[in-house]
Write an enzyme that holds these catalytic residues in place. Structure first.
Site, PDB file in Angstrom:
ATOM      1  N   ARG A  72       2.690   5.646  -4.546  1.00 32.85           N
ATOM      2  CA  ARG A  72       2.702   4.164  -4.512  1.00 32.85           C
ATOM      3  C   ARG A  72       3.949   3.670  -5.261  1.00 32.85           C
ATOM      4  O   ARG A  72       3.900   3.325  -6.449  1.00 32.85           O
ATOM      5  CB  ARG A  72       1.427   3.627  -5.162  1.00 32.85           C
ATOM      6  CG  ARG A  72       1.399   2.136  -5.276  1.00 32.85           C
ATOM      7  CD  ARG A  72       1.297   1.431  -3.960  1.00 32.85           C
ATOM      8  NE  ARG A  72       0.042   1.741  -3.266  1.00 32.85           N
ATOM      9  CZ  ARG A  72      -0.136   1.475  -1.979  1.00 32.85           C
ATOM     10  NH1 ARG A  72       0.838   0.948  -1.258  1.00 32.85           N
ATOM     11  NH2 ARG A  72      -1.290   1.779  -1.385  1.00 32.85           N
ATOM     12  N   ARG A  98       5.720  10.971   5.018  1.00 34.23           N
ATOM     13  CA  ARG A  98       5.665  10.733   3.559  1.00 34.23           C
ATOM     14  C   ARG A  98       4.642  11.632   2.865  1.00 34.23           C
ATOM     15  O   ARG A  98       4.601  11.687   1.650  1.00 34.23           O
ATOM     16  CB  ARG A  98       5.410   9.265   3.238  1.00 34.23           C
ATOM     17  CG  ARG A  98       4.034   8.746   3.627  1.00 34.23           C
ATOM     18  CD  ARG A  98       3.820   7.332   3.098  1.00 34.23           C
ATOM     19  NE  ARG A  98       2.544   6.774   3.542  1.00 34.23           N
ATOM     20  CZ  ARG A  98       1.984   5.688   3.025  1.00 34.23           C
ATOM     21  NH1 ARG A  98       2.581   5.045   2.058  1.00 34.23           N
ATOM     22  NH2 ARG A  98       0.827   5.238   3.489  1.00 34.23           N
ATOM     23  N   HIS A 168      10.507   2.308   2.914  1.00 32.50           N
ATOM     24  CA  HIS A 168       9.577   1.281   2.404  1.00 32.50           C
ATOM     25  C   HIS A 168       9.820   1.060   0.897  1.00 32.50           C
ATOM     26  O   HIS A 168       8.922   1.283   0.080  1.00 32.50           O
ATOM     27  CB  HIS A 168       8.164   1.816   2.667  1.00 32.50           C
ATOM     28  CG  HIS A 168       7.045   0.851   2.484  1.00 32.50           C
ATOM     29  ND1 HIS A 168       6.775   0.190   1.313  1.00 32.50           N
ATOM     30  CD2 HIS A 168       6.070   0.454   3.341  1.00 32.50           C
ATOM     31  CE1 HIS A 168       5.696  -0.558   1.453  1.00 32.50           C
ATOM     32  NE2 HIS A 168       5.263  -0.428   2.674  1.00 32.50           N
ATOM     33  N   ASP A 213       3.597 -10.653   3.312  1.00 31.55           N
ATOM     34  CA  ASP A 213       3.641  -9.436   4.129  1.00 31.55           C
ATOM     35  C   ASP A 213       4.241  -9.840   5.469  1.00 31.55           C
ATOM     36  O   ASP A 213       3.556 -10.257   6.386  1.00 31.55           O
ATOM     37  CB  ASP A 213       2.223  -8.874   4.315  1.00 31.55           C
ATOM     38  CG  ASP A 213       2.255  -7.452   4.821  1.00 31.55           C
ATOM     39  OD1 ASP A 213       1.196  -6.790   4.752  1.00 31.55           O
ATOM     40  OD2 ASP A 213       3.329  -6.991   5.258  1.00 31.55           O
ATOM     41  N   GLU A 272      12.057  -3.719   2.855  1.00 32.06           N
ATOM     42  CA  GLU A 272      12.023  -2.468   3.620  1.00 32.06           C
ATOM     43  C   GLU A 272      13.035  -2.469   4.768  1.00 32.06           C
ATOM     44  O   GLU A 272      13.118  -3.449   5.522  1.00 32.06           O
ATOM     45  CB  GLU A 272      10.606  -2.249   4.151  1.00 32.06           C
ATOM     46  CG  GLU A 272       9.560  -2.257   3.035  1.00 32.06           C
ATOM     47  CD  GLU A 272       8.144  -2.390   3.545  1.00 32.06           C
ATOM     48  OE1 GLU A 272       7.840  -1.830   4.612  1.00 32.06           O
ATOM     49  OE2 GLU A 272       7.331  -3.067   2.873  1.00 32.06           O
TER      50      GLU A 272
HETATM   51  O1  TA6 Z   1       5.078  -2.734   4.450  1.00 36.89           O
HETATM   52  C1  TA6 Z   1       3.996  -3.588   4.138  1.00 36.89           C
HETATM   53  C2  TA6 Z   1       2.687  -2.846   4.432  1.00 36.89           C
HETATM   54  O2  TA6 Z   1       2.576  -2.540   5.796  1.00 36.89           O
HETATM   55  C3  TA6 Z   1       1.533  -3.704   3.924  1.00 36.89           C
HETATM   56  O3  TA6 Z   1       0.798  -4.252   4.990  1.00 36.89           O
HETATM   57  C4  TA6 Z   1       0.725  -2.722   3.080  1.00 36.89           C
HETATM   58  O4  TA6 Z   1      -0.204  -2.010   3.889  1.00 36.89           O
HETATM   59  C5  TA6 Z   1       1.848  -1.823   2.580  1.00 36.89           C
HETATM   60  O5  TA6 Z   1       2.663  -1.609   3.713  1.00 36.89           O
HETATM   61  C6  TA6 Z   1       1.395  -0.563   1.894  1.00 36.89           C
HETATM   62  O6  TA6 Z   1       0.986   0.371   2.819  1.00 36.89           O
HETATM   63  P1  TA6 Z   1       0.360   1.742   2.232  1.00 36.89           P
HETATM   64  O7  TA6 Z   1      -0.069   2.516   3.439  1.00 36.89           O
HETATM   65  O8  TA6 Z   1       1.453   2.427   1.459  1.00 36.89           O
HETATM   66  O9  TA6 Z   1      -0.761   1.321   1.341  1.00 36.89           O
END
Ligand code: TA6
Length: 298
Positions: A72, A98, A168, A213, A272
């Site tokens: 994260r 990932r 991301h 988002d 991103e």
């Molecule tokens: O990039 C934004 C997003 O798609 C959000 O909707 C949220 O889900 C975030 O990615 C985190 O995704 P993850 O799968 O890492 O929890």
């Protein structure tokens, strides 16, 4: 030090591999220009700190740090799909890249010039179970006064394929309520917090006062995070990317994520570098595509 035999030699006093108790192996880089850490699982940059600066990237203190679990923070590599796979809620969000260990194809550099490392992930039985296509992906990371991250995908099979991808990136900010982002003024976006409604940014820099988002299609511009609290600007220049995603979970979503501290949302902002939705990339057999982000802390 790392025990894996399939690693290139370290660069003494500059770059070396370290096995962590939780099962991850990290490449640790320290030069006159910057320090960085990259997990071989996910080819995942978890730390980048230019000399004389605060860390550029955010990683949650609650993040999992184990094989097969997403980290994260840092720069998750989303491939070959973004977010949930349409029609396949059982598949891992943001694809499998990932959460797979990548090979280290090369490592070079010096204290003065910075370090370049290339990671490689090729199709195998496990990936074909999830995505029955032949590819090779490479992550080329150049750690210097800037951080240059490039995701290169090659179609090694005999049928065309289409994929989504995203770097991301979780940026460390003083307080998301006090920063602004330029580079997307006037751009259209899909608002994931409002049923993917199509909306348009005004002429003002983007600011944050709630969960954000947003997917900005057909955007190739450089974005700049202006962070007065840390008295810095972070520039995100990109190539080969036609989508930009901006995300902050805010209070409720932060509380709903087990691997994210309830109080951490003010300290991060995702900008991103991506190709998602209609910007997904199509490759004929033998074709390749590269997408890169160049992160500069000023
Ligand atoms: O990039 C934004 C997003 O798609 C959000 O909707 C949220 O889900 C975030 O990615 C985190 O995704 P993850 O799968 O890492 O929890």
């Amino acid at each position: 030090m790392s025990s894996s035999a399939l690693l290139p030699p370290s660069i003494p006093d500059v770059a070396s591999f370290h096995d962590e108790p939780g099962g991850l192996t990290f490449l640790r880089i320290k030069t006159a220009l910057a320090t960085a850490e990259i997990s071989l699982d996910g080819a995942h940059v978890t730390r980048y700190q230019p000399a004389g600066c605060e860390p550029a990237l955010f990683v949650s203190r609650s993040s999992a740090m184990a094989p097969g679990k997403p980290i994260r923070g840092g720069i998750p590599v989303c491939f070959p799909w973004f977010s949930a796979r349409a029609g396949h809620p059982e598949l891992p969000a943001h694809g499998f890249a990932r959460i797979r260990r990548w090979d280290v194809e090369s490592l070079s550099g010096s204290n003065e010039s910075g370090v370049t490392v290339v990671f490689r992930l090729g199709a195998d039985h496990a990936t074909r179970e999830l995505w029955p296509l032949d590819f090779v992906a490479r992550m080329r990371v150049v750690v210097g006064r800037k951080l240059n991250v490039a995701l290169e995908v090659e179609n090694c099979g005999d049928v065309p394929f289409r994929f989504e991808e995203a770097l991301h990136t979780y940026f460390c900010v003083s307080d998301v309520r006090k920063v602004s982002v330029t580079g997307l003024e006037g751009a259209a976006y899909f608002d994931k917090t409002d049923g993917f409604q199509r909306k348009e940014l005004g002429s003002e820099p983007l600011r944050f006062d709630a969960e954000c988002d947003r997917v900005f299609p057909r955007t190739t511009s450089t974005c700049v995070i202006d962070d007065p609290g840390l008295r810095r600007k972070i520039t995100v220049e990109k190539s080969g990317s036609h989508s930009t995603v901006v995300w902050n979970p805010w209070i409720a979503k932060a509380a709903a994520m087990a691997d994210f501290g309830d109080d951490e949302w003010p300290g991060m902002l995702c900008i991103e570098t991506a190709n998602v939705g209609d910007d997904a990339v199509s490759l004929a057999p033998g074709e390749a595509h590269a997408m890169s982000a160049i992160i500069h802390v000023q």
